[in-house]
Motif scaffolding. Structure first.
Motif, PDB file in Angstrom:
ATOM      1  N   MET A   1      47.304  54.656  29.804  1.00 20.79           N
ATOM      2  CA  MET A   1      45.932  54.153  29.692  1.00 20.79           C
ATOM      3  C   MET A   1      45.802  52.785  30.375  1.00 20.79           C
ATOM      4  O   MET A   1      46.713  51.966  30.292  1.00 20.79           O
ATOM      5  CB  MET A   1      45.570  54.026  28.217  1.00 20.79           C
ATOM      6  CG  MET A   1      44.151  54.466  27.928  1.00 20.79           C
ATOM      7  SD  MET A   1      43.723  54.257  26.204  1.00 20.79           S
ATOM      8  CE  MET A   1      43.523  52.496  26.079  1.00 20.79           C
ATOM      9  N   ASN A   2      44.688  52.568  31.038  1.00 18.91           N
ATOM     10  CA  ASN A   2      44.508  51.280  31.708  1.00 18.91           C
ATOM     11  C   ASN A   2      44.235  50.180  30.684  1.00 18.91           C
ATOM     12  O   ASN A   2      43.512  50.408  29.721  1.00 18.91           O
ATOM     13  CB  ASN A   2      43.292  51.353  32.643  1.00 18.91           C
ATOM     14  CG  ASN A   2      43.591  52.190  33.848  1.00 18.91           C
ATOM     15  OD1 ASN A   2      44.746  52.357  34.222  1.00 18.91           O
ATOM     16  ND2 ASN A   2      42.544  52.724  34.455  1.00 18.91           N
ATOM     17  N   PRO A   3      44.773  48.977  30.935  1.00 18.41           N
ATOM     18  CA  PRO A   3      44.465  47.882  30.020  1.00 18.41           C
ATOM     19  C   PRO A   3      42.977  47.525  30.078  1.00 18.41           C
ATOM     20  O   PRO A   3      42.360  47.594  31.151  1.00 18.41           O
ATOM     21  CB  PRO A   3      45.311  46.722  30.535  1.00 18.41           C
ATOM     22  CG  PRO A   3      46.067  47.207  31.693  1.00 18.41           C
ATOM     23  CD  PRO A   3      45.676  48.602  32.005  1.00 18.41           C
ATOM     24  N   THR A   4      42.419  47.149  28.956  1.00 17.24           N
ATOM     25  CA  THR A   4      40.991  46.801  28.913  1.00 17.24           C
ATOM     26  C   THR A   4      40.783  45.299  28.729  1.00 17.24           C
ATOM     27  O   THR A   4      39.656  44.830  28.705  1.00 17.24           O
ATOM     28  CB  THR A   4      40.276  47.540  27.764  1.00 17.24           C
ATOM     29  OG1 THR A   4      40.945  47.206  26.551  1.00 17.24           O
ATOM     30  CG2 THR A   4      40.305  49.048  27.969  1.00 17.24           C
ATOM     31  N   ILE A   5      41.887  44.564  28.565  1.00 26.31           N
ATOM     32  CA  ILE A   5      41.782  43.114  28.345  1.00 26.31           C
ATOM     33  C   ILE A   5      42.332  42.391  29.570  1.00 26.31           C
ATOM     34  O   ILE A   5      43.407  42.732  30.063  1.00 26.31           O
ATOM     35  CB  ILE A   5      42.616  42.679  27.126  1.00 26.31           C
ATOM     36  CG1 ILE A   5      42.215  43.491  25.897  1.00 26.31           C
ATOM     37  CG2 ILE A   5      42.461  41.185  26.855  1.00 26.31           C
ATOM     38  CD1 ILE A   5      43.198  43.365  24.759  1.00 26.31           C
ATOM     39  N   ALA A   6      41.606  41.368  30.014  1.00 23.01           N
ATOM     40  CA  ALA A   6      42.123  40.545  31.112  1.00 23.01           C
ATOM     41  C   ALA A   6      42.094  39.084  30.712  1.00 23.01           C
ATOM     42  O   ALA A   6      41.207  38.644  29.977  1.00 23.01           O
ATOM     43  CB  ALA A   6      41.289  40.742  32.366  1.00 23.01           C
ATOM     44  N   VAL A   7      43.071  38.363  31.219  1.00 23.36           N
ATOM     45  CA  VAL A   7      43.102  36.914  31.075  1.00 23.36           C
ATOM     46  C   VAL A   7      42.960  36.329  32.473  1.00 23.36           C
ATOM     47  O   VAL A   7      43.695  36.718  33.388  1.00 23.36           O
ATOM     48  CB  VAL A   7      44.431  36.472  30.422  1.00 23.36           C
ATOM     49  CG1 VAL A   7      44.600  34.961  30.511  1.00 23.36           C
ATOM     50  CG2 VAL A   7      44.480  36.939  28.965  1.00 23.36           C
ATOM     51  N   ILE A   8      41.979  35.447  32.632  1.00 22.12           N
ATOM     52  CA  ILE A   8      41.853  34.719  33.901  1.00 22.12           C
ATOM     53  C   ILE A   8      42.434  33.333  33.658  1.00 22.12           C
ATOM     54  O   ILE A   8      41.897  32.562  32.851  1.00 22.12           O
ATOM     55  CB  ILE A   8      40.387  34.621  34.369  1.00 22.12           C
ATOM     56  CG1 ILE A   8      39.746  36.010  34.504  1.00 22.12           C
ATOM     57  CG2 ILE A   8      40.316  33.881  35.702  1.00 22.12           C
ATOM     58  CD1 ILE A   8      38.293  35.983  34.986  1.00 22.12           C
ATOM     59  N   GLY A   9      43.545  33.059  34.307  1.00 22.19           N
ATOM     60  CA  GLY A   9      44.218  31.777  34.097  1.00 22.19           C
ATOM     61  C   GLY A   9      43.753  30.751  35.109  1.00 22.19           C
ATOM     62  O   GLY A   9      43.488  31.087  36.265  1.00 22.19           O
ATOM     63  N   GLY A  10      43.644  29.508  34.661  1.00 25.25           N
ATOM     64  CA  GLY A  10      43.191  28.444  35.558  1.00 25.25           C
ATOM     65  C   GLY A  10      44.277  27.397  35.745  1.00 25.25           C
ATOM     66  O   GLY A  10      45.467  27.688  35.608  1.00 25.25           O
ATOM     67  N   THR A  11      43.850  26.169  36.016  1.00 22.97           N
ATOM     68  CA  THR A  11      44.785  25.068  36.197  1.00 22.97           C
ATOM     69  C   THR A  11      45.679  24.963  34.962  1.00 22.97           C
ATOM     70  O   THR A  11      45.196  24.992  33.842  1.00 22.97           O
ATOM     71  CB  THR A  11      43.991  23.749  36.386  1.00 22.97           C
ATOM     72  OG1 THR A  11      43.161  23.920  37.531  1.00 22.97           O
ATOM     73  CG2 THR A  11      44.912  22.564  36.586  1.00 22.97           C
ATOM     74  N   GLY A  12      46.987  24.905  35.191  1.00 24.37           N
ATOM     75  CA  GLY A  12      47.926  24.828  34.067  1.00 24.37           C
ATOM     76  C   GLY A  12      48.389  26.183  33.601  1.00 24.37           C
ATOM     77  O   GLY A  12      49.328  26.300  32.812  1.00 24.37           O
TER      78      GLY A  12
END
Ligand code: HPA
Length: 250
Positions: A1-12
Motif C-alpha cells: 500500500m502506498n504511504p498516505t503521510i508525508a513530511v516536508i523537511g526544511g532548514t535543519g
C-alpha cells in the motif's frame, strides 16, 4: 500500500534521521519537478514519504521553491496528510528558541510565488479555496497528543507570518508583524498550506523556534549564532513527535 503521510523537511531537517529508506521516487508533474526525489521509507513501523523542501544539499531559497510541484507530486503519490517542518523566528515571548509550536493560523506576506493551481489555464476551474482552518484540526490534535505521549512540550497555538526572504526581517518589520497578531515568522509556509488545501490534503506545521526575530533577542546574540545553538535540539524534538505521531495517523 502506498504511504498516505508525508513530511516536508526544511532548514535543519534536510533528511529524516531514523527513516529506513525503501525507495527514491523521481517524479515529475505538469508544474515541473519537486525540490527533490520523494523518499519512501519506514519509521516506527509505518511507511511515510519524506521531501526535502530546499532540495538535496539545501540549495533552494524559499522564493525559488516549486511549491506547486512539491504538493502535486505528493498528492500524485497518494499522500493525504502533510506534516510540514519549519525552523522559524520567535515573535511571541512564549516561543523561546528550542520550543516547538503547532500554529493555528497564518498571514501571508509573500509575493511573486506561483501560489495556486487555479491560474486560468484553458480547461481549468476557478477555485476559491477555503482557508478558514489553514492547519487541519485533526492532524494538529494528533501531533499534540503525540508530543504529550513522548513527553515533549509543544504549544498548540500561534499565528505564523510568512515572509518572502531569503533575507531576515528588520526590527520595524517584526514590530509590524507583532501588531498584526503574529507570534512566529518563517519563509516557506505559503503557498504550501494553500496548495495543500487546493489539493484536499490535510496539512499541519511543526514549527521549531530557532531564534528571536530581529530586534527581540534579550541577549543581543546574533540571529545566526542563536540558530546555530538551538536548531539541533529543536529538530530532535520534532523527530520524537513524528515517531510517536505516525502510528496514530494510519
Ligand atoms: N524570520 C523569518 N524566517 C525565519 C527566521 C526569522 O527570524 N528564523 C528562521 N526562519
Amino acid at each position: 500500500m502506498n504511504p498516505t503521510i508525508a513530511v516536508i523537511g526544511g532548514t535543519g531537517m534536510n533528511t529524516w534521521p531514523g527513516l529506513e529508506i525503501i525507495q527514491r521516487l523521481e517524479s515529475t508533474t505538469p508544474y515541473g519537478k519537486p525540490s527533490a526525489p520523494l523518499i519512501v521509507g519506514r519509521i516506527a513501523s509505518v511507511e511515510a514519504i519524506f521531501l526535502a523542501r530546499h532540495g538535496e544539499g539545501h540549495k533552494l531559497p524559499p522564493h525559488a521553491i516549486n511549491y506547486r510541484a512539491n504538493l502535486k507530486a505528493l498528492a500524485d503519490a497518494g499522500v493525504t496528510q502533510v506534516i510540514a517542518i519549519a525552523a522559524v523566528g520567535a515573535i511571541a515571548p512564549w516561543f523561546a528558541p528550542g520550543e516547538v509550536a503547532l500554529p493555528v493560523d497564518l498571514i501571508d506576506y509573500t509575493w511573486g510565488r506561483a501560489h495556486s493551481y487555479s491560474d486560468g489555464e484553458p480547461g481549468g476551474m476557478l477555485q476559491h479555496v477555503e482557508l478558514s482552518q489553514p492547519y487541519t484540526p485533526s492532524l494538529r490534535r494528533a501531533l499534540v497528543s503525540a508530543a504529550a505521549t513522548s513527553g515533549i512540550r509543544i504549544s498548540g497555538e500561534g499565528v505564523m507570518a510568512i515572509t518572502q526572504g531569503p533575507r531576515l526581517e528588520t526590527p520595524a518589520e517584526i514590530q509590524r508583524l507583532k501588531r498584526d497578531g503574529c507570534d512566529l515568522v518563517g519563509m516557506t509556509g505559503m503557498p504550501e498550506a494553500a496548495l495543500a488545501a487546493e489539493l484536499g490534503m490535510a496539512y499541519a506545521c511543526l514549527a521549531v523556534s530557532v531564534n528571536w526575530a530581529a530586534g527581540l533577542s534579550p541577549s543581543g546574540v546574533g540571529i545566526h549564532d542563536e540558530i546555530h545553538a538551538s536548531i539541533e535540539a529543536g529538530m530532535a524534538k520534532v523527530g520524537g513527535i513524528l515517531s510517536a505521531a505516525l502510528p496514530m495517523l494510519t
